[in-house]
Structures are given as structure tokens and as C-alpha cells.
Design a protein around this motif. Structure first.
Motif, mmCIF file in Angstrom:
data_model
loop_
_atom_site.group_PDB
_atom_site.id
_atom_site.type_symbol
_atom_site.label_atom_id
_atom_site.label_comp_id
_atom_site.label_asym_id
_atom_site.label_seq_id
_atom_site.Cartn_x
_atom_site.Cartn_y
_atom_site.Cartn_z
ATOM 1 N N SER A 1 0.760 -0.907 -0.163
ATOM 2 C CA SER A 1 -0.090 0.087 -0.421
ATOM 3 C C SER A 1 0.966 1.182 0.845
ATOM 4 O O SER A 1 0.700 1.847 -0.609
ATOM 5 N N TYR A 2 2.534 1.554 0.332
ATOM 6 C CA TYR A 2 2.996 2.442 0.902
ATOM 7 C C TYR A 2 3.532 2.434 -0.254
ATOM 8 O O TYR A 2 3.878 4.099 -1.043
ATOM 9 N N ALA A 3 3.679 1.821 -1.061
ATOM 10 C CA ALA A 3 4.519 1.731 -2.431
ATOM 11 C C ALA A 3 4.079 2.636 -3.568
ATOM 12 O O ALA A 3 4.319 2.899 -3.927
ATOM 13 N N ILE A 4 2.596 2.010 -3.433
ATOM 14 C CA ILE A 4 1.677 2.146 -4.229
ATOM 15 C C ILE A 4 1.761 3.954 -4.447
ATOM 16 O O ILE A 4 1.808 5.068 -5.015
ATOM 17 N N GLY A 5 1.319 4.160 -3.384
ATOM 18 C CA GLY A 5 1.231 5.545 -3.013
ATOM 19 C C GLY A 5 2.751 6.207 -3.114
ATOM 20 O O GLY A 5 2.818 7.450 -3.931
ATOM 21 N N ALA A 6 3.674 6.047 -3.134
ATOM 22 C CA ALA A 6 5.084 6.578 -3.253
ATOM 23 C C ALA A 6 5.030 5.912 -5.065
ATOM 24 O O ALA A 6 5.372 7.324 -5.385
ATOM 25 N N LEU A 7 4.856 5.180 -5.720
ATOM 26 C CA LEU A 7 4.857 5.512 -7.104
ATOM 27 C C LEU A 7 4.113 6.305 -7.756
ATOM 28 O O LEU A 7 5.057 7.360 -8.433
ATOM 29 N N LEU A 8 3.176 6.238 -7.130
ATOM 30 C CA LEU A 8 2.300 7.233 -8.207
ATOM 31 C C LEU A 8 2.672 8.456 -7.606
ATOM 32 O O LEU A 8 2.664 9.497 -8.278
ATOM 33 N N GLY A 9 3.177 8.593 -6.653
ATOM 34 C CA GLY A 9 3.399 10.384 -5.682
ATOM 35 C C GLY A 9 4.654 10.449 -6.577
ATOM 36 O O GLY A 9 4.300 12.237 -7.160
ATOM 37 N N ALA A 10 5.316 9.864 -6.993
ATOM 38 C CA ALA A 10 6.794 9.981 -7.839
ATOM 39 C C ALA A 10 6.631 10.564 -9.087
ATOM 40 O O ALA A 10 6.487 11.740 -9.813
ATOM 41 N N LEU B 1 5.938 14.059 -1.064
ATOM 42 C CA LEU B 1 5.802 15.559 -0.721
ATOM 43 C C LEU B 1 7.097 16.091 0.067
ATOM 44 O O LEU B 1 7.826 17.258 -0.543
ATOM 45 N N LEU B 2 6.882 15.399 1.029
ATOM 46 C CA LEU B 2 8.034 15.893 1.447
ATOM 47 C C LEU B 2 9.489 16.055 0.973
ATOM 48 O O LEU B 2 10.193 16.604 1.364
ATOM 49 N N VAL B 3 9.990 15.063 0.542
ATOM 50 C CA VAL B 3 11.563 14.971 -0.074
ATOM 51 C C VAL B 3 11.067 16.062 -1.519
ATOM 52 O O VAL B 3 12.201 16.449 -1.131
ATOM 53 N N LYS B 4 10.583 16.344 -1.648
ATOM 54 C CA LYS B 4 10.157 16.879 -2.773
ATOM 55 C C LYS B 4 10.651 18.352 -1.863
ATOM 56 O O LYS B 4 11.022 19.622 -2.755
#
Length: 268
Positions: free
Chosen positions: A39-48, A261-264
Motif C-alpha cells: 500500500s505504501y509503495a503504491i502511494g510512493a510510485l504514484l506520488g513520484a 511530497l515531503l522529500v520534494k
């Protein structure tokens, strides 16, 4: 830090980090954590994809229409490649390729050689070959992103590491299941992760001469990440329909997006 040293460091750190985490999860056999990681990975992928990669790809592209078409073609190509992989692995009607707790790589398509399904008849070696190729492509993506913009490189690398972990855990468990010792499984995963560095280096020196390709590579990278998140990972989450699981999934996907978003924001 030079672009080259950033690429080398990121590819090495990314590979080692995902393998170390995979080994930790697999050896402690917390298989119940895999859906959480996914679930976390899905968010990270789509966010990126939507917050970083696509905006940069559109900016660098010759035209918005061409870039949109590149992403569309990419998604269709990944669909066809996945079909080919499924045809190869499925005999008869009974085919449970997508195990709910397993994610077969954001198989940067060409990587789809290894579909990490619960198909233990296939040797762990097949998985390692596909995974190595997949890692090699990751290296190319990281290099292409860094060469366009350091911030984009960092975010791309983070997204790749975030979704590599559940995939490496899956690989690791399958290797153990195929009869490899823990030591051997760890060694194979480590060697395979070095392909990321190789891909990054080759891309760095080759892309210098073909910088015009960078937007296209980013467009295809975005397509593969969207495809994996939406076609490979999300269907697995639908297997749990109860409200508690759904809320947990939504929260974790949100967390994945927020971390990008935070990293960005930090990098800005």
C-alpha cells in the motif's frame, strides 16, 4: 556532489537498502507486513509519477502531446508484455498468477521476464534473472532523472527503493521456498542489486550523447510506474474489502504520496 557521484551513491544505497530490508522482513517471516508495504509503495510510485517525473518530462519534452502519447504507448506496451509473461506461465484455465501478498516488480516492463508469482515450480534462478534485469532498468531511470535535475533524481530513487522493498521480500521468500539457503538467497539478492549501479553508469555515459532521449525515458518510466501501481498492485488490495483494511490501505497510500511530497519540499 557531481551528477555521477550522486548516481553511483544512490544506486548503491538503493540496492543495498532494499536488499537489507527484504532480508530483515523475510528472515523474520513477517509476511503479514507485505500488504502494508505494498500500500505504501503504491502511494510512493504514484506520488513520484504525478508530482515529480511527469511534470519534468512534460517540461523537457518537445510537445505536451508527444509526451502524453509516450506515456499512453508505454502503458499499452507494459500491458502486452505482461500478457506475454502470463501466457508463458499459465497452463490451462487455472491461473492464480497474482498472489495477494506478492508484487511482481514494477517490472520496468522489459523486466517482466520475472513474474514473481507463487509459482514455485520455476526455479529461483528465473526470478534472479528477471530481477537483475529489472534492477538494471531502475539504474537507467535513476541516472536519467539525475541528469535532468538532482531533485528529480532523489525523488525517483526514493520511489524506486520504496517499491523495491516489497518486491525484494517476495523474491527472497521465493528463493527460500525454492530450497536456497538464507545465506545464498541473500547473496543472490545482493549481486542482483548491483545491476542497478551498472545500469546507472551505462546510462550516465550513454545518455550524455543522447540527451534528447531523456524526456522519452522519463515518460516510459512514468508509464511503467503507473501501470505497476494500478494494474499489478492495486488489484491485490481489493482482495480485502472490510472497512478496517480499506482505511488502512487508503492511509498508507496517502503516506506514500506524502513521503514523496515531503522529500520534494525538503529538497527545494
Amino acid at each position: 556532489m557531481t551528477t555521477l557521484s550522486s548516481i553511483i551513491l544512490t544506486c548503491l544505497a538503493g540496492g543495498l537498502l532494499s536488499v537489507a530490508c527484504a532480508a530483515f522482513f523475510a528472515l523474520n517471516a513477517r509476511v503479514s507486513w507485505i500488504p502494508t508495504l505494498i500500500s505504501y509503495a503504491i502511494g510512493a510510485l504514484l506520488g513520484a509519477v504525478f508530482l515529480e517525473i511527469l511534470p519534468h518530462a512534460f517540461e523537457a519534452a518537445s510537445s505536451v502531446e508527444n509526451m502524453a502519447a509516450t506515456v499512453l504507448v508505454g502503458i499499452l506496451v507494459f500491458f502486452v508484455l505482461e500478457k506475454l509473461v502470463l501466457w508463458r506461465h499459465c497452463h490451462g484455465d487455472h491461473c492464480e498468477v497474482h498472489a495477494p501478498d506478492e508484487h511482481h516488480g514494477h517490472s520496468h516492463a522489459h523486466a517482466h521476464g520475472a513474474d514473481h508469482a507463487h509459482d514455485h515450480g520455476r526455479s529461483g534462478m528465473m526470478i534472479m534473472i528477471g530481477d537483475t534485469f529489472h534492477n538494471f532498468v531502475d539504474g537507467i531511470l535513476i541516472a536519467a532523472a539525475f541528469m535532468l535535475d538532482v531533485k528529480l533524481g532523489m525523488v525517483t530513487a526514493l520511489a524506486i527503493i520504496a517499491h523495491e522493498i516489497p518486491q525484494e521480500v517476495g523474491d527472497f521468500l521465493i528463493l527460500l521456498h525454492s530450497g536456497y539457503s538464507k545465506k545464498k538467497a541473500l547473496l543472490f539478492n545482493l549481486l542482483s542489486s548491483l545491476a542497478t549501479l551498472l545500469g546507472g553508469l551505462i546510462a550516465y555515459f550513454a545518455l550524455q550523447t543522447v540527451e534528447a532521449w531523456i524526456p522519452t525515458i522519463l515518460g516510459l518510466a512514468a508509464a511503467s510506474m503507473i501501470y505497476v501501481a494500478v494494474a499489478d498492485l492495486i488489484p491485490g488490495l481489493h482482495k480485502r474489502t472490510e472497512l478496517k483494511a480499506t482505511l488502512q490501505q487508503v492511509l498508507l497510500i496517502g503516506l506514500g504520496v506524502s513521503s514523496i511530497l515531503l522529500v520534494k519540499l525538503l529538497l527545494e
